[in-house]
Design an enzyme around this catalytic site. Structure first.
Site, PDB file in Angstrom:
ATOM      1  N   LYS A  44       5.830   8.024  -4.483  1.00 25.20           N
ATOM      2  CA  LYS A  44       3.956   8.015  -3.975  1.00 25.20           C
ATOM      3  C   LYS A  44       4.029   9.002  -3.088  1.00 25.20           C
ATOM      4  O   LYS A  44       3.905   8.571  -2.196  1.00 25.20           O
ATOM      5  CB  LYS A  44       3.950   6.595  -3.712  1.00 25.20           C
ATOM      6  CG  LYS A  44       2.431   5.169  -4.225  1.00 25.20           C
ATOM      7  CD  LYS A  44       1.936   5.824  -3.411  1.00 25.20           C
ATOM      8  CE  LYS A  44       1.243   5.751  -1.810  1.00 25.20           C
ATOM      9  NZ  LYS A  44       0.533   6.486  -2.211  1.00 25.20           N
ATOM     10  N   GLU A  75      -0.412   6.468  19.504  1.00 29.33           N
ATOM     11  CA  GLU A  75      -0.154   7.220  19.026  1.00 29.33           C
ATOM     12  C   GLU A  75      -1.487   7.238  18.703  1.00 29.33           C
ATOM     13  O   GLU A  75      -1.942   6.797  17.786  1.00 29.33           O
ATOM     14  CB  GLU A  75       0.568   7.103  17.517  1.00 29.33           C
ATOM     15  CG  GLU A  75       0.510   8.700  16.849  1.00 29.33           C
ATOM     16  CD  GLU A  75       1.313   8.611  15.827  1.00 29.33           C
ATOM     17  OE1 GLU A  75       0.911   7.797  15.048  1.00 29.33           O
ATOM     18  OE2 GLU A  75       2.210   9.488  15.581  1.00 29.33           O
ATOM     19  N   CYS A  96       4.085  14.087  13.690  1.00 32.69           N
ATOM     20  CA  CYS A  96       4.612  13.008  14.974  1.00 32.69           C
ATOM     21  C   CYS A  96       5.140  13.238  15.542  1.00 32.69           C
ATOM     22  O   CYS A  96       5.452  12.351  16.155  1.00 32.69           O
ATOM     23  CB  CYS A  96       5.801  12.592  13.280  1.00 32.69           C
ATOM     24  SG  CYS A  96       6.960  13.822  12.777  1.00 32.69           S
ATOM     25  N   GLY A 152       5.712   7.745   7.672  1.00 34.29           N
ATOM     26  CA  GLY A 152       3.869   7.521   7.359  1.00 34.29           C
ATOM     27  C   GLY A 152       3.886   6.409   9.075  1.00 34.29           C
ATOM     28  O   GLY A 152       4.656   6.461  10.118  1.00 34.29           O
ATOM     29  N   SER A 153       2.901   6.159   9.506  1.00 35.36           N
ATOM     30  CA  SER A 153       2.550   5.210  10.189  1.00 35.36           C
ATOM     31  C   SER A 153       3.170   3.654  10.762  1.00 35.36           C
ATOM     32  O   SER A 153       4.100   3.266  10.288  1.00 35.36           O
ATOM     33  CB  SER A 153       1.201   4.588  10.621  1.00 35.36           C
ATOM     34  OG  SER A 153       0.680   3.765   9.528  1.00 35.36           O
ATOM     35  N   GLU A 166      10.589   6.324   8.735  1.00 30.59           N
ATOM     36  CA  GLU A 166       9.995   7.210   9.874  1.00 30.59           C
ATOM     37  C   GLU A 166       8.695   7.447  10.461  1.00 30.59           C
ATOM     38  O   GLU A 166       7.594   7.044   8.930  1.00 30.59           O
ATOM     39  CB  GLU A 166      10.470   8.369   9.259  1.00 30.59           C
ATOM     40  CG  GLU A 166      12.052   9.195   9.071  1.00 30.59           C
ATOM     41  CD  GLU A 166      12.621   8.879  10.213  1.00 30.59           C
ATOM     42  OE1 GLU A 166      12.509   8.622  11.148  1.00 30.59           O
ATOM     43  OE2 GLU A 166      14.260   8.328   9.967  1.00 30.59           O
ATOM     44  N   VAL A 205       2.597   0.023   9.431  1.00 33.67           N
ATOM     45  CA  VAL A 205       2.812   0.342   7.743  1.00 33.67           C
ATOM     46  C   VAL A 205       4.150   0.058   7.365  1.00 33.67           C
ATOM     47  O   VAL A 205       4.753  -0.340   6.730  1.00 33.67           O
ATOM     48  CB  VAL A 205       2.869   1.534   6.663  1.00 33.67           C
ATOM     49  CG1 VAL A 205       3.182   1.753   5.411  1.00 33.67           C
ATOM     50  CG2 VAL A 205       0.293   1.474   6.197  1.00 33.67           C
ATOM     51  N   GLY A 206       4.852   1.305   8.111  1.00 30.36           N
ATOM     52  CA  GLY A 206       6.232   1.817   8.087  1.00 30.36           C
ATOM     53  C   GLY A 206       7.149  -0.432   8.308  1.00 30.36           C
ATOM     54  O   GLY A 206       8.034  -0.777   7.995  1.00 30.36           O
TER      55      GLY A 206
HETATM   56  P1  NAD Z   1       0.304   5.868   6.750  1.00 23.30           P
HETATM   57  O1  NAD Z   1       1.544   4.587   7.054  1.00 23.30           O
HETATM   58  O2  NAD Z   1      -0.922   5.190   6.897  1.00 23.30           O
HETATM   59  O3  NAD Z   1       1.139   6.388   4.792  1.00 23.30           O
HETATM   60  C1  NAD Z   1       1.898   7.228   4.564  1.00 23.30           C
HETATM   61  C2  NAD Z   1       1.972   6.516   3.284  1.00 23.30           C
HETATM   62  O4  NAD Z   1       2.241   5.095   3.142  1.00 23.30           O
HETATM   63  C3  NAD Z   1       1.170   6.772   2.663  1.00 23.30           C
HETATM   64  O5  NAD Z   1       1.527   7.038   0.519  1.00 23.30           O
HETATM   65  C4  NAD Z   1       0.482   5.772   1.534  1.00 23.30           C
HETATM   66  O6  NAD Z   1      -0.884   5.179   0.732  1.00 23.30           O
HETATM   67  C5  NAD Z   1       1.528   4.133   2.158  1.00 23.30           C
HETATM   68  N1  NAD Z   1       0.631   3.051   2.315  1.00 23.30           N
HETATM   69  C6  NAD Z   1       0.292   2.701   2.792  1.00 23.30           C
HETATM   70  N2  NAD Z   1       0.285   0.893   3.197  1.00 23.30           N
HETATM   71  C7  NAD Z   1       0.778   0.410   2.334  1.00 23.30           C
HETATM   72  C8  NAD Z   1       1.788  -0.841   1.750  1.00 23.30           C
HETATM   73  N3  NAD Z   1       0.833  -1.781   2.589  1.00 23.30           N
HETATM   74  N4  NAD Z   1       3.270  -0.440   1.224  1.00 23.30           N
HETATM   75  C9  NAD Z   1       3.435   0.395   0.553  1.00 23.30           C
HETATM   76  N5  NAD Z   1       3.016   1.459   1.299  1.00 23.30           N
HETATM   77  C10 NAD Z   1       2.199   1.641   2.112  1.00 23.30           C
HETATM   78  O7  NAD Z   1       0.390   7.227   7.415  1.00 23.30           O
HETATM   79  P2  NAD Z   1      -0.411   8.910   7.445  1.00 23.30           P
HETATM   80  O8  NAD Z   1      -1.427   8.386   7.531  1.00 23.30           O
HETATM   81  O9  NAD Z   1       0.028   9.298   5.429  1.00 23.30           O
HETATM   82  O10 NAD Z   1       0.926   9.740   8.209  1.00 23.30           O
HETATM   83  C11 NAD Z   1       0.677   9.623   9.690  1.00 23.30           C
HETATM   84  C12 NAD Z   1       1.373   8.970   9.954  1.00 23.30           C
HETATM   85  O11 NAD Z   1       2.926   8.783   9.542  1.00 23.30           O
HETATM   86  C13 NAD Z   1       2.064   8.902  12.209  1.00 23.30           C
HETATM   87  O12 NAD Z   1       1.629   8.103  12.292  1.00 23.30           O
HETATM   88  C14 NAD Z   1       3.224   9.766  11.754  1.00 23.30           C
HETATM   89  O13 NAD Z   1       4.118  10.238  13.134  1.00 23.30           O
HETATM   90  C15 NAD Z   1       3.697   9.435  10.771  1.00 23.30           C
HETATM   91  N6  NAD Z   1       4.569  10.949  10.658  1.00 23.30           N
HETATM   92  C16 NAD Z   1       5.964  10.293  10.660  1.00 23.30           C
HETATM   93  C17 NAD Z   1       7.129  11.177  10.152  1.00 23.30           C
HETATM   94  C18 NAD Z   1       7.814  11.209  10.804  1.00 23.30           C
HETATM   95  O14 NAD Z   1       8.850  12.021   9.917  1.00 23.30           O
HETATM   96  N7  NAD Z   1       8.804   9.641  11.573  1.00 23.30           N
HETATM   97  C19 NAD Z   1       6.348  12.210   9.865  1.00 23.30           C
HETATM   98  C20 NAD Z   1       5.443  12.885   9.766  1.00 23.30           C
HETATM   99  C21 NAD Z   1       4.707  11.976   9.797  1.00 23.30           C
END
Ligand code: NAD
Length: 500
Positions: free
Chosen positions: A176, A387, A285, A229-230, A251, A233-234
């Protein structure tokens, strides 16, 4: 670039969302340009993709690991062929300067090459049994159906960091991609098809997190969730998975720092801080929103750092000398402005006021300028501990090595850290006492390589860094023991007689 119509890839077929609804992906450098549209998938679409992946699992796991690696090698060849076009698409859809778009694709290619090579590497272990006539092995078995949920900021590299090791190990996958970069996700789907992966082995479902993402996490037939991701959400996904007894590798974000010690080479310090704070417009990140600096060097460092930040060229990523492209969307700009406002409220001494950049060609994009300030650390600070995901940078003075490490650790995160020093005792102290998953000496806090673990501790991740960690996350390590004798002998000298 012409507008691209992305489709879901389910069971080897191109599919619309069952609702027929689509959403737009806009160029963040110029919102008048529609990069493409994608299906707005809901639970029913995810259910079909999961069923396809489940059905394909037995056939895929039955292939030799080397054969699965050959599919990945074929995929790598296609990535190499399309390197420039993919890089341009990354710039177009997520705004990074072209050289960074290219680095994203090259990193993805490296991962494909690494994973394909791993197909021929030792995979399990042979281990001695207590009993001479027994052979004992540690084997890895695929866990089954893996759901990959990925962010927008590395729209080519991150999906492949997680999907390719999963596929090599014999799992089937549903990806996704981020709703901010669906067209990059669609190009990957097209390459998977062209590389000849059997139908259902890799499925791609577009849509929003709260619909498609949520269903993938909650579906009882997904065995593993790999999320990047964030934190918000994580952490939510971790809780859902825990209730379902489902394994997830998570992550998340960081509040990274460059730590500049009193003996630092200032040329290196200023260069490292500039790259750490402003590359990808602060949307990595591993971006450093914090420069933790010994007070002895602070005045000279700050003078030079501000001069470097003023030099940063802001513009469209396709313009050759652009250093900082736009932020990804309006929410990204709002978050940046909110952090800047809060820094002022917390008493920051503002060096560079930042703000939106709207001149000339930039009028229709999400461009912002570096916001740089000085603020003493406080454990109750919001801006020094959350962040910002933008070029929002604090210079934080400290008076000792120990204080620098304390300040660095005083956030919920633990992702990336760089220390600038000429003294091995100092970097060694930082190495041993700072909470990080990725550490650097005399380098910026950015610069991942695919064959090194990449992930964080504390609120930055739950301990399955890509790529090595993904192999562990998507396999069960099982013990397997074979008896070569004609009688049964048990370990620990346990009696085998039925009665004494
Ligand atoms: P985000 O958390 O908004 O979204 C990430 C993914 O999660 C998207 O595909 C989104 O559609 C999905 N998502 C959102 N809500 C969800 C839910 N309730 N259930 C399941 N899936 C859901 O993050 P973003 O804005 O796309 O990316 C930026 C963030 O990612 C920053 O915090 C950054 O630090 C982090 N990031 C971490 C790493 C790492 O390896 N640690 C790498 C890149 C980015």
């Amino acid at each position: 670039m012409k507008t691209i119509e992305a489709m879901n890839l389910i069971r080897g077929q191109w599919r619309e969302a069952s609702s027929g609804e689509r959403f737009e992906s806009l160029n963040p450098a110029d919102n008048r340009q529609i990069v493409g549209t994608a299906p707005k998938s809901k639970a029913g679409d995810v259910d079909e993709a999961v069923a396809a992946a489940r059905q394909a699992f037995e056939g895929w796991r039955s292939l030799s690991r080397v054969k699965r690696g050959e599919y990945i090698d074929q995929f790598a060849q296609l990535m190499k062929r399309d390197l420039n076009a993919l890089s341009e698409l990354v710039t177009h859809e997520c705004g990074k300067p072209f050289n960074e778009g290219k680095a994203d694709v090259v990193e993805a290619l490296h991962m494909a090459q690494y994973v394909a090579g791993m197909a021929r590497m030792p995979h399990g272990e042979i281990i001695d049994s207590e009993i001479a006539d027994k052979d004992a092995y540690i084997l890895r078995k695929p866990k089954g159906v893996v759901g990959c949920i990925t962010p927008w900021n590395f729209p080519i590299a991150i999906p492949l960091w997680v999907a390719l090791p999963s596929l090599l190990e014999g799992n089937t996958v549903i990806l996704k991609p981020s709703e901010d970069t669906p067209i990059c996700g669609h190009r990957l789907a097209e390459l998977f098809v062209e590389a000849g992966f059997p139908a259902g082995v890799i499925n791609v479902v577009h849509g929003f997190g709260e619909d498609a993402g949520d269903r993938l996490v909650r579906h009882e037939q997904t065995d593993v969730i790999l999320f990047t991701g964030s934190y918000a959400v994580g952490h939510h996904i971790e809780q859902v998975c825990a209730q379902m007894h489902k394994f997830c590798a998570i992550e998340m974000g960081g509040k990274n720092a460059v730590i500049v010690m009193d003996d630092a080479n200032l040329d290196i310090a200023v260069h490292a801080a500039t790259l750490s704070a402003f590359k990808t417009s602060g949307q990595r990140c591993v971006t450093s929103n914090r420069i933790i600096i010994h007070e002895k060097l602070e005045p000279e460092f700050t003078k030079r750092f501000i001069a470097a930040a003023r030099e940063v060229k802001i513009g469209n990523g396709m313009t050759p000398d652009t250093f900082m492209g736009p932020l990804i969307n309006r929410q990204g700009v709002e978050k940046y402005l909110m952090h800047n406002q809060k820094a002022q409220e917390e008493g920051a001494e503002i060096f560079l006021p930042g703000g939106e950049v709207k001149e000339g060609d930039l009028a229709h994009g999400h461009f912002v300028a570096p916001f740089v300030y000085r603020l003493k650390h406080s454990s109750s600070s919001y801006v020094l501990r959350e962040e910002a995901f933008s070029p929002h940078v604090a210079v934080i003075p400290v008076s000792s090595l120990e204080e620098a490490v304390h300040v660095y650790n005083d956030t919920k995160y633990g992702l990336s850290m760089a220390v600038i020093t000429e003294d091995y005792r100092k970097w060694r102290y930082v190495r041993d006492h700072a909470d990080f998953g990725v550490g650097y000496v005399n380098l910026p806090s950015i610069g991942a390589e695919v064959h090194l673990p990449f992930g964080g501790v504390k609120g930055s991740g739950n301990g399955h860094p890509s790529a090595m960690g993904v192999f562990d996350a998507v396999t069960h390590k099982v013990a397997f023991t074979v008896n070569h004798a004609t009688e049964i002998v048990l370990a620990q000298g346990l009696s085998v007689k039925l009665r004494s």
